[in-house]
Design an enzyme around this catalytic site. Structure first.
Site, mmCIF file in Angstrom:
data_model
loop_
_atom_site.group_PDB
_atom_site.id
_atom_site.type_symbol
_atom_site.label_atom_id
_atom_site.label_comp_id
_atom_site.label_asym_id
_atom_site.label_seq_id
_atom_site.Cartn_x
_atom_site.Cartn_y
_atom_site.Cartn_z
ATOM 1 N NE ARG A 12 -2.219 -1.188 3.288
ATOM 2 C CZ ARG A 12 -2.700 -1.132 4.586
ATOM 3 N NH1 ARG A 12 -3.874 -0.966 4.947
ATOM 4 N NH2 ARG A 12 -2.068 -1.687 5.608
ATOM 5 C CG ASP A 33 -5.890 -1.830 0.171
ATOM 6 O OD1 ASP A 33 -5.906 -3.127 0.409
ATOM 7 O OD2 ASP A 33 -6.429 -1.077 0.921
ATOM 8 C CE LYS A 65 3.445 -20.329 12.932
ATOM 9 N NZ LYS A 65 4.163 -19.276 13.763
ATOM 10 C CE LYS A 105 14.420 -23.013 11.946
ATOM 11 N NZ LYS A 105 15.179 -22.132 12.570
ATOM 12 C CG ASP A 112 3.910 -19.079 17.710
ATOM 13 O OD1 ASP A 112 3.580 -18.326 16.458
ATOM 14 O OD2 ASP A 112 4.871 -18.745 18.263
ATOM 15 C CG HIS A 145 7.675 -24.242 13.472
ATOM 16 N ND1 HIS A 145 7.514 -23.857 12.402
ATOM 17 C CD2 HIS A 145 7.641 -22.940 14.213
ATOM 18 C CE1 HIS A 145 7.198 -22.359 12.014
ATOM 19 N NE2 HIS A 145 7.133 -21.744 13.233
HETATM 20 C C1 BG6 Z 1 7.598 -18.575 14.287
HETATM 21 C C2 BG6 Z 1 6.778 -18.229 15.598
HETATM 22 O O1 BG6 Z 1 6.906 -19.425 13.590
HETATM 23 O O2 BG6 Z 1 8.710 -19.492 14.598
HETATM 24 C C3 BG6 Z 1 7.597 -17.584 16.702
HETATM 25 O O3 BG6 Z 1 5.735 -17.494 15.304
HETATM 26 C C4 BG6 Z 1 9.251 -18.324 16.783
HETATM 27 O O4 BG6 Z 1 6.949 -17.319 17.781
HETATM 28 C C5 BG6 Z 1 9.659 -18.852 15.659
HETATM 29 O O5 BG6 Z 1 9.745 -17.530 17.623
HETATM 30 C C6 BG6 Z 1 10.827 -19.380 15.977
HETATM 31 O O6 BG6 Z 1 11.633 -19.787 14.644
HETATM 32 P P1 BG6 Z 1 13.224 -19.850 14.684
HETATM 33 O O7 BG6 Z 1 13.463 -20.056 13.290
HETATM 34 O O8 BG6 Z 1 13.785 -18.781 15.235
HETATM 35 O O9 BG6 Z 1 13.414 -21.248 15.510
#
Ligand code: BG6
Length: 480
Positions: free
Chosen positions: A46, A87, A139, A173, A226, A231
């Site tokens: 934007r 936008d 995510k 990673k 989260d 992960h």
């Molecule tokens: C993110 C989370 O997906 O991953 C964060 O929202 C977290 O809260 C982060 O800190 C951790 O990622 P990394 O790569 O630093 O282990």
């Protein structure tokens, strides 16, 4: 057939993710000669910028991450850059974007998920979501199964599933990808990789950082949604999945989805026995005082730490507990997977050796160092009147040392390259993300029903004591 992308459009190009991760990743890919020569990169946001001002912004953000720029690489990247003021929620802005696109664009929605639906609908309405285009999303894909399904439905309305790339940056990673190599490029572990030889598994993602200015987002999600939903469950899938026939997108993702669907639901009263919630209060990290979670925002029932005991109900893993743990403001940043093997069925070493016999343990450290360590029993040198004495010693492989000359890549470099070349193997499929939410929802609902509140832990320590008690119940300790 996959087609190399000719245009990458970054929605939210002036935002945090784009400037901290995506644009620097593109610079490194450029410097390493990995970008297709026809690729154009269009920043869409934007902000009232033009091409030159966008280029200046990109240069600044890339230099912040990369230090001294390689001027040839920068020039090559700068020549690819364009800017389109847009936008994402306004349909009338989209025809202008069309002018920047080639035949096979990738739309990277670096936007808050609440805008995914409008962006997809607008791309479709403007005729830009063609059969050759792809979309990349970050995510969180929802807050629970229901909202995840709603997002998946919006995406599916505009793009075929094979063209939807859901990012879990852990899969980008290097060390996480190495789990596939370790398991499936060696003959050594696979015959032992099951309930007959493995006692239990631990997966820990400990962070020393707090919520870093994202309190409002974080408070609505908490550690379970989260970190565990995405992960940690992805790490669990890579540890527990069957060997795919090929490293192709469906073969790998089918196997991961089977693991997620085999997770034993944790419901009702079981949640109190199998899960621990924690929230940090003020403490010290490396000698520096840090505030508690609530004082960074407001009174809250959200967990910043979670530990749980999961089980996978299939032939390979029945009865093997998987202990999962993650938290913020812990003593240090540390990501590790521990495969604890069973002890030998009988000791031939008599009393002297017996007391020292420690079962083998494979420790895969992913962050901050990258190392693989296998604890083996050895004879301790020297003589005793009682006979041979044993001593455990680690067989250590430091990936950081072995590949010392290699730069540690940003996880997004690998994922961006895959999205541009059209390889979705390391992206999360719709059914996977839904299966993960289905399991997480059961835990979240049980917490709510039973009123399970987070236990407080001081910042800079190990997390709540209940997490140690959780694993001690079967006689184990967390490895770190
Ligand atoms: C993110 C989370 O997906 O991953 C964060 O929202 C977290 O809260 C982060 O800190 C951790 O990622 P990394 O790569 O630093 O282990």
């Amino acid at each position: 057939m996959t087609v190399q992308a000719d245009t990458l459009v970054i929605f939210g190009a002036t935002g945090d993710l784009a400037t901290r991760m995506l644009l620097p990743s593109l610079y490194f890919l450029e410097r390493d000669g990995l970008l297709d020569k026809r690729l154009r990169i269009v920043g869409a946001a934007r902000s009232d910028l033009d091409r030159d001002r966008f280029r200046a912004l990109v240069r600044e953000t890339v230099a912040e991450r990369a230090g001294k720029l390689d001027e040839n690489a920068w020039l090559a990247l700068a020549n690819r850059l364009d800017y389109c003021r847009l936008d994402a929620s306004k349909q009338q802005d989209y025809p202008a974007l069309g002018k920047f696109l080639g035949k096979s664009p990738v739309f990277y929605l670096s936007l808050s998920p609440q805008h995914y639906s409008a962006a997809c609908a607008n791309l479709r309405a403007a005729g830009l979501a063609t059969a050759q285009s792809r979309v990349v999303v970050e995510k969180p894909i929802g807050h629970d199964l229901e909202s995840c399904r709603a997002i998946n439905a919006c995406l599916a309305h505009a793009f075929d599933e094979r063209r939807i790339f859901r990012i879990d940056h852990y899969l980008g990673k290097e060390t996480v990808q190495n789990l596939l190599a370790l398991r499936f490029a060696n003959v050594l572990f696979e015959p032992l990789w099951n309930r007959a030889c493995i006692d239990h598994v631990q997966i820990t993602v400990a962070e020393s950082v707090g919520v870093e200015g994202r309190w409002t987002y974080y408070d609505a999600y908490g550690a379970l949604r989260d970190m565990v939903q995405n992960h940690i469950l992805q790490l669990l899938c890579l540890v527990a999945m069957e060997a795919p026939a090929k490293l192709d997108p469906d073969a790998v993702r089918d196997e991961k989805a089977k693991v997620l669907r085999s997770l034993r639901p944790i419901r009702g009263r079981e949640a109190a026995a199998k899960t621990v919630r924690g929230q940090y209060v003020q403490g010290q990290i490396e000698g520096v005082p840090v505030p508690g979670y609530e004082s960074e925002g407001s009174e809250s029932n959200t967990e910043t730490f979670v530990a749980l005991e999961a089980e996978i109900e299939n032939w390979r893993w029945a009865g093997v507990p998987f202990y999962l743990r993650t938290g913020k403001r812990l003593a240090q940043r540390h990501t590790e997977i521990v495969i604890q093997f069973l002890g030998v069925p009988h000791s031939a070493f008599g009393r002297a050796g017996n007391g020292d016999l420690i079962p083998n343990r494979l420790t895969i450290t992913l962050q901050p160092q990258e190392r693989i360590s296998l604890l083996l029993m050895n004879k301790a040198p020297g003589l005793t009147a009682e006979g041979m004495r044993l001593s455990p010693l680690p067989l250590d492989l430091s990936l950081t040392d072995a590949f010392r000359t290699q730069r540690r890549r940003i996880a997004y470099e690998s994922l961006l390259l895959d999205a541009l070349t059209g390889n979705p193997t390391l992206f999360v499929r719709g059914d996977e993300v839904e299966a993960a939410w289905a399991w997480i929802d059961g835990i979240a609902a049980s917490w709510k029903e039973a009123g399970i509140a987070p236990e407080f832990y001081a910042a800079g320590l190990r997390g709540p004591e209940a997490a140690d008690a959780l694993i001690a119940r079967r006689g184990y300790n967390w490895s770190a």
